[in-house]
Design an enzyme around this catalytic site. Structure first.
Site, PDB file in Angstrom:
ATOM      1  N   THR A  97      21.751 -65.426   0.261  1.00 46.03           N
ATOM      2  CA  THR A  97      22.586 -64.270   0.602  1.00 46.03           C
ATOM      3  C   THR A  97      23.930 -64.420  -0.096  1.00 46.03           C
ATOM      4  O   THR A  97      24.521 -65.498  -0.105  1.00 46.03           O
ATOM      5  CB  THR A  97      22.796 -64.151   2.121  1.00 46.03           C
ATOM      6  OG1 THR A  97      21.536 -63.862   2.743  1.00 46.03           O
ATOM      7  CG2 THR A  97      23.764 -63.026   2.459  1.00 46.03           C
ATOM      8  N   PHE A 108      27.789 -63.536  -0.195  1.00 49.89           N
ATOM      9  CA  PHE A 108      28.893 -63.144   0.674  1.00 49.89           C
ATOM     10  C   PHE A 108      30.140 -62.905  -0.163  1.00 49.89           C
ATOM     11  O   PHE A 108      30.408 -63.646  -1.118  1.00 49.89           O
ATOM     12  CB  PHE A 108      29.192 -64.245   1.699  1.00 49.89           C
ATOM     13  CG  PHE A 108      28.091 -64.509   2.677  1.00 49.89           C
ATOM     14  CD1 PHE A 108      28.070 -63.899   3.918  1.00 49.89           C
ATOM     15  CD2 PHE A 108      27.054 -65.390   2.361  1.00 49.89           C
ATOM     16  CE1 PHE A 108      27.052 -64.160   4.832  1.00 49.89           C
ATOM     17  CE2 PHE A 108      26.040 -65.653   3.262  1.00 49.89           C
ATOM     18  CZ  PHE A 108      26.036 -65.041   4.504  1.00 49.89           C
TER      19      PHE A 108
END
Length: 283
Positions: free
Chosen positions: A175, A177
């Site tokens: 992921t 960020f």
């Protein structure tokens, strides 16, 4: 300093915070939603925000692009966090004791290969709001026979045992960020970093070949386009807003490329110029 994140303590957002702000003195400000996160910065309840923007499996988190653009905040940096999911339960519980498994629907999906045999044996898989919140419920409620899928940090914070490690199906799940803040903090960080990436958006009229022209100019200046995400402009028929990430080795050529494409665009806004993030792991 105070850093806002979506989710409760032990969420993957907090792991990203720990990786990026390692060595700094800070307090985490948990927020129930991404809207609340951006409000925390808007109303000066936090100085920085850690915001998930895309996942290597499920793609872009589109609402967060809009929240970022409308907030006026700037991007200071980024973190690519390897997502590892673990099966957690109260101390002393064994895998054979588990009757229910709680977690966020995405986490349950990410662990499908591990969970399918359990589901076929009659173990109930239950959707919850958040991975770490599931771990918190089990700890605070002393819930026996129940497991959560969450991070190693969540296990540590809520005093749970890890029954099985790394149960995610795809071992290349990352992921991305973004670290966001106000203009003053952005300028301070910008002076300290070696800039080689930028995130921006532009509005493109619906004209034949216009996007191709823009991309050709970027290619001519040796700018690497690593991300392009299109969304329609609300209220403007057949006009589109494009979010773009650019990576470059020569800052001057990058700025020249923006000057070259501006006449072709309806609007161009730089969300942030920063140092390209590295891939990091939970441990």
């Amino acid at each position: 300093m105070k850093i806002a994140m979506q989710g409760v303590r032990g969420a993957f957002h907090e792991i990203a915070i720990r990786k990026y702000f390692d060595g700094n003195d800070y307090d985490v400000v948990p927020c129930a939603s991404f809207n609340e996160l951006f409000d925390a910065l808007r109303f000066q309840k936090a100085d920085y925000g850690m915001v998930a923007i895309e996942n290597s499996i499920v793609g872009s988190i589109l609402p967060n692009y809009t929240l970022l653009r409308e907030s006026g905040l700037r991007i200071l940096g980024e973190v690519y966090l390897r997502i590892e999911q673990h099966l957690l339960a109260l101390p002393g519980q064994m895998l054979n004791d588990i009757k229910k498994v709680y977690s966020h629907p995405m986490a349950l999906q990410q662990c499908r290969d591990f969970l399918t045999p359990m589901r076929r044996k009659g173990i109930q898989l239950v959707d919850s709001e958040d991975t770490a919140l599931s771990a918190k419920w089990i700890s605070e409620g002393n819930m026996k026979g129940v497991a959560a899928i969450a991070s190693r940090l969540a296990a540590k914070l809520y005093g749970l045992d890890i029954l099985t490690e790394s149960i995610e199906t795809n071992k290349l799940n990352f992921t991305r960020f973004l670290i966001v803040s106000h203009e003053e903090n952005y300028q301070n960080y910008r002076r300290q970093e070696q800039i080689n990436k930028s995130s921006l958006y532009f509005i493109l009229p619906h004209q034949q070949g216009r996007l191709s022209e823009v991309l050709s100019i970027l290619s001519f200046y040796k700018i690497n386009l690593t991300k392009i995400q299109s969304l329609p402009v609300v209220g403007q028929e057949w006009e589109y807003l494009f979010y773009v990430d650019l990576v470059f080795s020569n800052y001057e050529k990058y700025r020249q490329s923006l000057d070259a494409v501006r006449p072709l665009l309806g609007k161009l806004k730089i969300l942030g110029e920063y140092r390209k993030g590295e891939k990091v792991h939970e441990n």
